[in-house]
Write an enzyme that holds these catalytic residues in place. Structure first.
Site, PDB file in Angstrom:
ATOM      1  N   LYS A 189      41.775 125.864  21.476  1.00 24.13           N
ATOM      2  CA  LYS A 189      41.444 127.011  20.626  1.00 24.13           C
ATOM      3  C   LYS A 189      39.945 127.175  20.593  1.00 24.13           C
ATOM      4  O   LYS A 189      39.201 126.210  20.806  1.00 24.13           O
ATOM      5  CB  LYS A 189      41.942 126.757  19.195  1.00 24.13           C
ATOM      6  CG  LYS A 189      42.132 128.015  18.388  1.00 24.13           C
ATOM      7  CD  LYS A 189      43.465 128.641  18.710  1.00 24.13           C
ATOM      8  CE  LYS A 189      43.796 129.784  17.806  1.00 24.13           C
ATOM      9  NZ  LYS A 189      45.261 130.064  17.838  1.00 24.13           N
ATOM     10  N   ASP A 225      43.112 136.099  19.273  1.00 29.60           N
ATOM     11  CA  ASP A 225      43.559 135.518  18.014  1.00 29.60           C
ATOM     12  C   ASP A 225      42.990 136.435  16.925  1.00 29.60           C
ATOM     13  O   ASP A 225      42.742 137.620  17.201  1.00 29.60           O
ATOM     14  CB  ASP A 225      43.085 134.058  17.888  1.00 29.60           C
ATOM     15  CG  ASP A 225      43.818 133.292  16.791  1.00 29.60           C
ATOM     16  OD1 ASP A 225      44.975 132.921  16.990  1.00 29.60           O
ATOM     17  OD2 ASP A 225      43.232 133.090  15.709  1.00 29.60           O
TER      18      ASP A 225
HETATM   19  N1  GLU Z   1      46.375 133.100  19.405  1.00 29.74           N
HETATM   20  C1  GLU Z   1      47.790 133.044  19.660  1.00 29.74           C
HETATM   21  C2  GLU Z   1      48.394 131.806  19.033  1.00 29.74           C
HETATM   22  O1  GLU Z   1      47.884 131.294  18.072  1.00 29.74           O
HETATM   23  C3  GLU Z   1      48.110 133.199  21.142  1.00 29.74           C
HETATM   24  C4  GLU Z   1      47.494 132.164  22.036  1.00 29.74           C
HETATM   25  C5  GLU Z   1      47.653 132.463  23.527  1.00 29.74           C
HETATM   26  O2  GLU Z   1      48.278 133.460  23.883  1.00 29.74           O
HETATM   27  O3  GLU Z   1      47.140 131.669  24.302  1.00 29.74           O
HETATM   28  O4  GLU Z   1      49.435 131.360  19.408  1.00 29.74           O
END
Ligand code: GLU
Length: 429
Positions: free
Chosen positions: A118, A158
């Site tokens: 992340k 996100d």
């Molecule tokens: N931000 C989204 C999550 O928390 C998607 C992450 C992604 O697609 O890599 O799952």
């Protein structure tokens, strides 16, 4: 090799662990169910890699401003890092670490061939002009460029990031490596190799897992009342899909306030109203504005937190009347609140399952980029439905069999996969 007091990384303040404390508590709850694999527990308690970067940019007024950026690769045992990038003034290392840890669990729960990662920048994007937003995105991407890549770590949208931000990230990385690299990020615009169905995938996934749970609980979808917190990427799409399947969105809360209509709020009309810049939630015709603290008491069958972490706490959990909690957000429920809700008989569909639709279609996007062959939207939605229904079934069945909360069951399945990979790969050198 068993869990040690040293498991706590020294770079976090032990008196204020923030969301990382919630994640650690969830890990502690799964360890008794992992058998011999629990000897590898510290793998889950420390991120593999955490990069903190300085992001200086020229502001439109000619001054230079420095922002703090992060990219955390929590685990890469099962494949490259994968997870979104968040722009928010409240971003901290602890938060990004927790979100990365949840990505490890989520990706493994869905059996996607990824680890977990992340990123984030500590900034209020609402205070930036479009060109400042572009400069901060490009400089951040350059700074984390030393650890990301289509085979290393793949960012995505996100909170407060979107297709446009992904386009700049893809371009910046591509310029730096000297070749167009669509697979370095997912959630891109369609014209740049994005996937059909990605935009609504997280919200659609919330619906799919809720539908599966309701089937097993004997709950009727038609007319079911939904209270929704957050009307962003996740909440907006989830509201539309629930509405289109006959559920009623009776309350919505966002930063502007809380609106209520027991007859149902039309999320299509509300989305258009907000997109047209005609006001905030509170200006939408036909609704009643209620005290935000009362949101938690709204009579409903389904509560769908789709904003930030730490929203359902020991303070408000006792007032929640929903039977089903669908965690569209990451980490919306504290462990103490979870205990209260479970004691009242509520069913919590945990974030690592309920909001996994987004990363699942991100995976489809990445596969399409790798093969330069693109699928139809019907195909993508059908594959998404199947992936989530199957993950749901495995988690539900394990929870029934071992009498575990669904979150713990999801963690058992996911952490078993992660730690088996960890053990098989062994330590190097
Ligand atoms: N931000 C989204 C999550 O928390 C998607 C992450 C992604 O697609 O890599 O799952």
């Amino acid at each position: 090799m068993s869990s040690s007091p040293n498991a706590l990384p020294s770079y976090l303040n032990p008196d204020d662990l923030g969301p990382w404390a919630t994640y650690l508590e969830q890990v502690d709850r799964v360890l008794p169910h992992l058998g011999r694999l629990s000897v590898w527990a510290d793998t889950l308690r420390r991120p593999k890699r955490a990069l903190i970067v300085d992001v200086p940019i020229h502001m439109d007024d000619g001054t230079v401003h420095h922002f703090e950026g992060y990219r955390v690769q929590h685990n890469v045992s099962r494949g490259p890092g994968k997870g979104g990038v968040r722009y928010h003034p409240g971003v901290t290392l602890s938060e990004v670490m927790a979100l990365a840890g949840w990505m490890t669990v989520k990706n493994a729960a869905l059996n996607l061939p990824y680890g977990g990662a992340k990123g984030g920048i500590r900034v209020d994007p609402g205070q930036l002009s479009l060109s400042e937003l572009e400069r901060i995105t490009r400089r951040y991407t350059s700074e984390i460029g030393i650890i990301i890549g289509p085979d290393r770590d793949i960012p995505a949208p996100d909170v407060n990031t979107n297709e446009r931000v992904m386009a700049w990230m893809m371009d910046t990385y591509s310029m730096n490596v000297g070749a167009t690299s669509p697979g370095v990020v997912t959630g891109k615009p369609l014209t740049l190799g994005g996937s059909l169905g990605r935009r609504d995938a997280t919200g659609r996934g919330c619906f799919v897992v809720a539908r599966e749970a309701m089937r097993r609980l004997g709950m009727e979808l038609k007319g079911a009342r939904v209270a929704l917190q957050g009307f962003g990427n996740v909440g907006n799409a989830a509201a539309r899909v629930f509405h289109d399947h006959g559920a009623r969105i009776v309350a919505i809360q966002d930063v502007a306030g809380t609106i209520y209509n027991p007859a149902g709020i039309d999320p299509h009309a509300l989305g258009k109203f907000l997109a047209a810049g005609r006001g905030t939630l509170l200006d939408f015709p036909g609704i009643e504005s209620i005290d935000p603290a009362k949101f938690w008491e709204v009579a409903c069958e389904i509560l769908l937190p789709a904003a930030l972490e730490n929203q359902i706490t020991a303070e408000n959990a006792g007032r929640i009347r929903a039977r089903l909690i669908v965690e569209g957000a990451n980490g919306p429920t504290t462990p103490q609140a979870e205990d209260i809700l479970l004691a009242h008989g509520a069913i919590i569909l945990p974030d690592v399952l309920a909001n996994a639709g987004g990363v699942t279609v991100s995976y489809f996007e990445w596969v399409q980029n790798a093969s330069s062959f693109f699928w139809t939207e019907a195909d993508i939605n059908a594959r998404l439905d199947r992936a989530l229904s199957e993950a749901f079934r495995a988690i539900w069945d394990l929870a029934q069999e071992r009498k575990l909360p669904l979150r713990t069951a999801a963690f058992v399945i996911a952490c078993t996969r992660v730690l088996e990979a960890r053990e098989l790969r062994g330590l190097y050198p």
